[in-house]
Design an enzyme around this catalytic site. Structure first.
Site, PDB file in Angstrom:
ATOM      1  N   ASN A 121     -45.570  13.415  26.390  1.00  0.00           N
ATOM      2  CA  ASN A 121     -46.040  14.145  25.357  1.00  0.00           C
ATOM      3  C   ASN A 121     -45.518  15.302  25.137  1.00  0.00           C
ATOM      4  O   ASN A 121     -45.860  16.230  25.682  1.00  0.00           O
ATOM      5  CB  ASN A 121     -47.559  14.080  25.360  1.00  0.00           C
ATOM      6  N   GLU A 150       5.146  -7.705 -18.213  1.00  0.00           N
ATOM      7  CA  GLU A 150       4.482  -6.350 -17.829  1.00  0.00           C
ATOM      8  C   GLU A 150       4.004  -5.777 -19.343  1.00  0.00           C
ATOM      9  O   GLU A 150       4.570  -5.933 -20.327  1.00  0.00           O
ATOM     10  CB  GLU A 150       5.528  -5.591 -17.237  1.00  0.00           C
ATOM     11  N   ARG A 158      -2.669   9.186 -10.097  1.00  0.00           N
ATOM     12  CA  ARG A 158      -3.711   9.503 -11.015  1.00  0.00           C
ATOM     13  C   ARG A 158      -5.105   9.537 -10.385  1.00  0.00           C
ATOM     14  O   ARG A 158      -6.180   9.661 -10.963  1.00  0.00           O
ATOM     15  CB  ARG A 158      -3.938   7.839 -11.798  1.00  0.00           C
ATOM     16  N   ASN A 175      -7.429   2.763  -9.979  1.00  0.00           N
ATOM     17  CA  ASN A 175      -5.964   3.389 -10.167  1.00  0.00           C
ATOM     18  C   ASN A 175      -6.560   5.008 -10.341  1.00  0.00           C
ATOM     19  O   ASN A 175      -5.545   5.901 -10.296  1.00  0.00           O
ATOM     20  CB  ASN A 175      -5.343   3.111 -11.394  1.00  0.00           C
ATOM     21  N   THR A 186       7.614  -2.944  -6.516  1.00  0.00           N
ATOM     22  CA  THR A 186       6.789  -3.888  -5.680  1.00  0.00           C
ATOM     23  C   THR A 186       7.882  -5.017  -5.054  1.00  0.00           C
ATOM     24  O   THR A 186       7.217  -5.700  -3.826  1.00  0.00           O
ATOM     25  CB  THR A 186       5.757  -4.722  -6.426  1.00  0.00           C
ATOM     26  N   ALA A 189       0.990  -1.373  -0.082  1.00  0.00           N
ATOM     27  CA  ALA A 189      -0.019  -0.107   0.122  1.00  0.00           C
ATOM     28  C   ALA A 189       0.875   1.292   0.057  1.00  0.00           C
ATOM     29  O   ALA A 189       0.498   2.172   0.454  1.00  0.00           O
ATOM     30  CB  ALA A 189      -0.971  -0.031   1.121  1.00  0.00           C
ATOM     31  N   ASN A 246      -2.157 -11.160 -15.055  1.00  0.00           N
ATOM     32  CA  ASN A 246      -1.781 -11.280 -13.567  1.00  0.00           C
ATOM     33  C   ASN A 246      -2.714 -10.544 -12.661  1.00  0.00           C
ATOM     34  O   ASN A 246      -2.725  -9.015 -12.979  1.00  0.00           O
ATOM     35  CB  ASN A 246      -0.232 -10.741 -13.508  1.00  0.00           C
TER      36      ASN A 246
END
Length: 458
Positions: A383, A162, A21, A234, A87, A15, A177
């Site tokens: 009331n 990729e 974007r 994204n 990553t 994360a 993937n």
């Protein structure tokens, strides 16, 4: 899953990406999706799948955001990727935090629709196969930006290509993937440490697949049978699309559990909401946050419930309720507002255009219409007439109003707090009450004074 498997596995959630974007000052993993953040949704899915030990990899910027600490709490460890080096580097950053785990489940926080069922299939397939890496993949129309999965003639996975580096042959492949991986931990650290950075200096997890095959290790894949769960986020359009898919999934779940929705398309239910059987939700209603609705209730149309509880057989019509509790068989609305700290007792009635804030309304009490009751306690069976206002704020502090059981507050009464109206007492229409009223006493006027007793014999 068994506790042994829970101890064996650790989930690593990547994360660290800010998500330029998305076009926001809020980091992408902290954007909202059906009442949770993208990160929070991913954490919940992994835990529901049986992976109880989690590590979240984030950038220093995200780690410093107070919203991040609120999402993670004590539910996950944290690893900081100091520089955006891909990553693979992000996963290596988590190696100390996952020390002792024999297997790793790698997830991406921007893939929030993967289901616990799919993850459980991945875990069992990986364990039974003994593979070094097991991928989650999809087939069919390939979403933009997803890498292609290359297989040999025997069907074995050989590499992930990729999209930016794919030639025409790779781009023609229809398997992609999804960014979820089961990995043997010792093998993963060795494979990642041996990878060569790409031209931009980043290390990619995807390159570990070809490296594993080259080393003689086996790589497996689980193909999702629902392409919609492999939708990534994204930008804002994809976030909206993911929310629509998840909301549809949530609505379907509750309808199958016995909840009726007269127009599901205009019914909005967050992930952490719970709803009892035979409840009816009418159009343009929003059940948000940690709201709980009991059985046989009626919600809507045009109702918003946020972080609130609604009892069995209660009704909330065209009203806004936030951080409040509504008792069994109580009726609310239309067009009323229950603000934080409000507790409505069983069989009570809050009518149209009433506002209640930080107040306890007793069982069978009635606030018919056009009234404000704040910082108050209203007794059983009281009331409150139209146009009544508890004048709770003196310009510096809030003060309490207490209305006793079976008291009668006449229309247009102003109750200037702090003030107490005793059980069975009453105020005349238009009264301005500045002093406590004893039990059973009738007052009227400006300021209100006790009224003479009426001789019933005359």
């Amino acid at each position: 899953m068994t506790s042994d498997n829970e101890n064996q596995w650790v989930g690593v959630i990547l994360a660290a990406g800010i998500g330029s974007r998305v076009g926001s000052s809020i980091p992408k993993p902290l954007h909202s999706l059906c009442g949770r953040t993208l990160l929070g949704q991913t954490m919940c899915v992994l835990k529901d799948a049986g992976v109880q030990r989690l590590v979240v990899v984030v950038s220093p910027l995200i780690a410093a955001d107070p919203a991040f600490a609120e999402v993670v709490g004590e539910d996950a460890g944290v690893a900081i990727q100091t520089e955006p080096r891909g990553t693979g580097d992000a996963l290596l950053t988590a190696s100390d935090a996952v020390d002792g785990a024999s297997q790793i489940l790698v997830a991406n926080a921007d893939m929030p629709l993967v289901t616990p069922k799919t993850i459980r299939t991945m875990l069992s397939t990986h364990t039974e196969s003994g593979a070094a890496i097991t991928l989650l993949t999809g087939r069919g129309s390939v979403p933009a930006g997803f890498g292609r999965v290359r297989r040999d003639t025997g069907g074995g996975v050989t590499a992930i290509v990729e999209e930016a580096e794919a030639d025409e042959a790779a781009l023609s492949l229809d398997e992609f993937n999804a960014g979820y991986y089961c990995m043997d931990a010792p093998a993963a650290w060795g494979l990642l440490a041996g990878l060569t950075p790409a031209g931009n200096g980043e290390i990619y997890i995807t390159d570990a697949v070809a490296a594993a095959v080259d080393s003689g290790a086996s790589v497996g894949a689980v193909v999702s049978d629902d392409p919609s769960e492999l939708s990534g986020v994204n930008d804002r359009t994809e976030l909206a699309e993911a929310e629509a898919l998840l909301r549809d999934r949530i609505r379907r779940h509750w309808m199958l559990e016995g909840v009726s929705m007269t127009d599901p398309a205009t019914t909005y239910i967050d992930s952490d909401v719970t709803i009892g059987q035979d409840t009816i939700i009418r159009p343009n209603s929003h059940l948000l946050g940690s709201t709980e609705v009991g059985m046989n209730a009626e919600i809507g149309p045009g109702t918003v419930l946020k972080d609130s509880r609604v009892g069995d057989d209660a009704s909330v019509v065209s009203s806004h309720v936030e951080s409040a509790r509504i008792g069994e068989r109580a009726t609310i609305g239309p067009f009323s507002h229950l603000r934080p700290g409000t507790l409505i007792g069983p069989d009570a009635h809050i009518g149209n255009y009433a506002e209640v804030k930080n107040a306890i309304i007793g069982a069978e009490a009635k606030i018919g219409h056009f009234s404000y009751v704040g910082d108050a306690t209203v007794g059983v069976g009281a009331n409150i007439g139209a146009g009544t206002v508890t004048c709770n704020y003196d310009g510096d502090s809030k003060h309490q109003t207490v209305i006793g059981a079976n008291a009668f507050i006449g229309s247009g009464s102003m109750l200037v707090a702090p003030v107490s109206i005793g059980p069975g007492a009453s105020t005349g229409a238009g009264s301005v009450v500045t002093h406590d009223v004893p039990a059973g006493v009738r007052v009227a006027g400006v300021p209100a004074r006790p009224m003479p007793e009426v001789d019933s014999e005359k």
